[in-house]
Write an enzyme that holds these catalytic residues in place. Structure first.
Site, PDB file in Angstrom:
ATOM      1  N   GLU A 243      -4.375  49.664  58.136  1.00  7.79           N
ATOM      2  CA  GLU A 243      -3.514  49.595  56.947  1.00  7.79           C
ATOM      3  C   GLU A 243      -4.059  50.484  55.835  1.00  7.79           C
ATOM      4  OE1 GLU A 243      -1.316  45.373  56.686  1.00  7.79           O
ATOM      5  OE2 GLU A 243      -3.491  45.185  56.894  1.00  7.79           O
TER       6      GLU A 243
ATOM      7  N   GLU B 210      -3.803  41.682  64.313  1.00  4.92           N
ATOM      8  CA  GLU B 210      -3.757  40.445  63.538  1.00  4.92           C
ATOM      9  C   GLU B 210      -3.057  39.301  64.263  1.00  4.92           C
ATOM     10  OE1 GLU B 210      -3.926  43.726  60.355  1.00  4.92           O
ATOM     11  OE2 GLU B 210      -3.085  43.451  62.351  1.00  4.92           O
TER      12      GLU B 210
ATOM     13  N   GLY C  51      -6.748  45.637  58.939  1.00  5.36           N
ATOM     14  CA  GLY C  51      -6.793  46.155  57.578  1.00  5.36           C
ATOM     15  C   GLY C  51      -7.322  47.570  57.518  1.00  5.36           C
TER      16      GLY C  51
ATOM     17  N   ALA D  12     -10.368  43.452  58.191  1.00  2.00           N
ATOM     18  CA  ALA D  12     -10.809  42.507  57.165  1.00  2.00           C
ATOM     19  C   ALA D  12     -12.120  41.845  57.557  1.00  2.00           C
ATOM     20  CB  ALA D  12      -9.739  41.451  56.934  1.00  2.00           C
TER      21      ALA D  12
END
Length: 697
Positions: free
Chosen positions: A106, A126, A103, A62
């Site tokens: 992911e 994270e 992310g 992210a």
């Protein structure tokens, strides 16, 4: 501008993420991916899609700058983007290189297949930011590799090599050579097979046999390493939804937990540390393009505990290092300690015997100063004595090549005075390593008045190369870390004189989140070192900045800490657990009487306030004097050098959460009661009055 490079190869669409430096999934990039995906899915000429990354990695995750946006959690499109990928009727393949983290991983988990270049590192870090994977990571990763391996990756937060990820089932194939070409060929084969895309959310063979008690067992096992942290437990809670909820409901629950964590004080603190660490590498008056000297060979003067540990850092980074001692016996003794340290790491499975042998091969010894002559950097690590250090630097000045960096590992002494012993003060800098030097990550780099920009740039770059977090500070007694430590330990000792006991003070500090309290720390480090320094400089008693006469009395009893089996505490043979000692309690009470102090009951709240607020107050003085460049630099020093709990963000960040006005008022009260050492710093007083903070400076 963040975007996607789009091309076609043999009916396969290739989407290349292009958002330097880490292809962070900012809103613009997410929108661009979705736009291209939708177009390619609607195009009958596109048989399959490959998602790759430009530059040095696939995707670092992210864009954390968006986390501060109050609408981020509700408005993020990443879960929707991943659902679009996973639901696609055409095969979507992730082609990963460099790093696929957070992310970014992911995103890859939502793809139907994952390929990786050898050496790629993958993971869900994270948790280190006080949050959990919030776009399906807790639900998809276990379906690919199993619950227990997924717990290790998600709760641990470390990245794993692609080779292990391949063995576990996270990566379908490792691709040597041209990664994108290999992914296009793979995509073409999958498309030609005509089978329905393999959606991660539908896989259950790795979780079908899982027992619910796996989560309770894992929570018990993580209790020590997760002490004081909330996010690791939140990760386990989210993953547990696998066994109790349908996929869509478990995803929604994961997102709720993510949003709660994101808004937490711990996450704000941990994100502050993340940015502060990266900011610390930047020195405002040293341009980013300042040429740094290449360090191809190093030398260390002294092969004691510090010198040997420093040498290991160079060897670990692949840099040959020569250790120089006055006598062969000292050299052999130091070498034996280095070998034992490496052997211990091998025994724990964290290093192969072959790599140990290679690292030891990079460390050579000598008893001649002349053998430091060809080193690009020489680090002095002799006893903390100014005359001795100046003599060493005068000799190095005559021996070392003209462009060598001359560094001192001093923890307190004046770097300018040391530099004056040479004819090249511009090449002299402090490199304060922390014990054990081969383990502790902080490197407090001390610039002298004449230290050149090139020397600073070289040492800051070197810090990173040898696995350290480098922070540049100025010259004063104790620099940043130890100067603040003096204020902290002085209050701990005063509290004991006034009525507390060492075990009470240590428990309060431990419960706050430190790995140990000040008295256990003293025992671990060894009480005799400070005692010798105090005797040499005539410092003792309550007028000392950092020590009580009790400490000297303990040393006079032959109690030097863990190494002698007794210090502030006593220790059972072979056990480092500190045990309260009635003999020391009696000594404390006796010294209090000698000092004319009527002992009183002291509460835990006062202990925490008395230890932490003077620490922060000293930090404010250091900032105002320009010894530290930023409040965040002080936080980084104390987190990596002294164990200040990360979840509180460092002392200066913690101060802002408490409120500078609150701390100023408390310091004013303490000053009225206890005297000059607790006078509020002018900067603290000004910021409290203005209602601003250290971050506003």
């Amino acid at each position: 501008m963040a975007g996607v490079r789009h091309e076609r190869r043999d009916g396969v669409a290739v989407l290349t993420l292009d958002n330097p430096p880490v292809n962070g999934l900012a809103l613009a990039l997410r929108a661009s991916i979705a736009e291209h995906l939708e177009a390619d899915l609607a195009d009958p000429e596109v048989r399959a899609i490959v998602i790759a990354g430009a530059g040095r990695m696939f995707c670092g995750g992210a864009d954390m700058r968006e986390f501060g946006d109050p609408t981020y959690a509700e408005g993020s499109t990443l879960p929707d983007l991943i659902d679009l990928i996973e639901s696609a009727p055409k095969p979507v393949i992730a082609a990963m290189h460099g790093v696929a983290a957070g992310g970014g991983l992911e995103l890859a988990l939502g793809c139907h297949h994952r390929l990786a270049a050898p050496g790629t590192r993958l993971g869900q870090p994270e948790v280190t930011l006080g949050i959990i994977p919030g776009a399906g990571g807790t639900q998809r990763l276990p379906r690919l590799i199993g619950i227990e391996p997924a717990l290790d990756i998600i709760v641990g937060g470390a990245l794993i090599p692609a080779e292990r990820a391949h063995a576990q089932g996270l990566v379908d194939e490792l691709v040597d050579g041209d990664l994108v070409a290999g992914a296009v060929a793979f995509a073409g084969k999958v498309a030609a097979a005509g089978t329905a895309p393999r959606r991660t959310r539908d896989l259950d063979d790795k979780i079908a046999a899982a027992k619910p008690e796996v989560f309770a067992d894992f929570r018990k096992g993580m209790a020590r390493r997760a002490r004081g942290l909330k996010a690791p437990y939140a990760c386990v809670d989210a993953i547990e939804g696998l066994l109790t909820l349908p996929f869509a409901e478990a995803l929604a629950r994961e997102r709720r937990i993510f949003v709660e964590c994101l808004a937490s004080e711990q996450s704000k603190a941990l994100r502050h540390v993340f940015f502060a660490e990266r900011q610390a590498a930047k020195v405002p008056d040293v341009p980013a393009d300042t040429p740094a000297r290449s360090i191809e060979a190093a030398a260390v003067i002294g092969c004691g505990t510090m010198g040997g540990g420093i040498a290991m850092n160079f060897a670990n980074a692949g840099i040959p290092v020569r250790v120089i001692e006055a006598e062969e016996l000292a050299l052999a003794r130091g070498r034996a300690i280095i070998e034992r340290n490496y052997a211990s790491t091998v025994s724990k499975g964290r290093l192969s015997q072959a790599e140990m042998d290679a690292r030891l091969g990079r460390i050579t010894g000598s008893t001649s100063f002349e053998d430091a002559g060809d080193a690009d950097i020489v680090i002095e690590a002799v006893f903390e004595d100014m005359a001795l250090k100046m003599d060493v630097f005068a000799r190095l000045d005559k021996t070392c090549k003209a462009d060598a960096v001359l560094a001192t590992n001093t923890s307190t002494l004046d770097v300018n005075e040391i530099a004056a012993a040479t004819t090249r003060p511009e090449a002299v800098i402090g490199t304060h390593f922390f014990s054990p030097a081969n383990v502790m990550r902080l490197m407090e780099n001390v610039r002298g008045d004449k230290t050149s920009h090139e020397t600073i740039a070289t040492v800051m770059k070197l810090s990173k190369k040898i696995g350290k977090v480098g922070v540049l500070v100025g010259v004063c007694d104790g620099f940043v870390g130890n100067r603040m430590l003096y204020a902290y330990t002085h209050q701990a000792h005063s509290l004991v004189e006034e009525g507390a006991l060492p075990q009470q003070v240590d428990k309060v500090i431990y419960d706050f989140g430190f790995p140990m309290g000040p008295f256990a720390m003293h025992d671990m480090a060894g009480l005799d070192v400070g005692w010798r320094v105090r005797k040499a400089h005539g410092a003792s008693g309550r007028d000392s900045v950092h020590v009580s006469p009790i400490a000297d009395r303990i040393c006079e009893m032959g109690r030097f800490g863990q190494k002698t089996g007794a210090g502030w505490y006593r220790y059972e043979p072979g056990n480092r657990t500190p045990l309260a000692d009635p003999e020391i309690e009696a000594l404390i009470v006796s010294v209090s009487g000698e000092l004319g102090i009527s002992r009183r009951e002291i509460g835990d709240e006062e202990i925490l306030e008395r230890c932490l607020y003077p620490l922060i107050n000293e930090g404010a003085k250091i900032l105002e004097e320009g010894i530290a460049l930023r409040a965040g630099d002080i936080d980084v020093v104390w987190i990596y050098g002294y164990g200040f709990p990360r979840q509180h963000g460092g002392p200066m960040f913690y101060a802002e959460r408490v409120g500078l006005e609150t701390i100023h008022d408390a310091m004013s009260r303490l000053y009225d009661t206890h005297g000059r050492l607790l006078q509020p710093a002018p900067l603290l007083a000004r910021l409290a009055k203005e209602g601003t903070g250290f971050a506003d400076l």
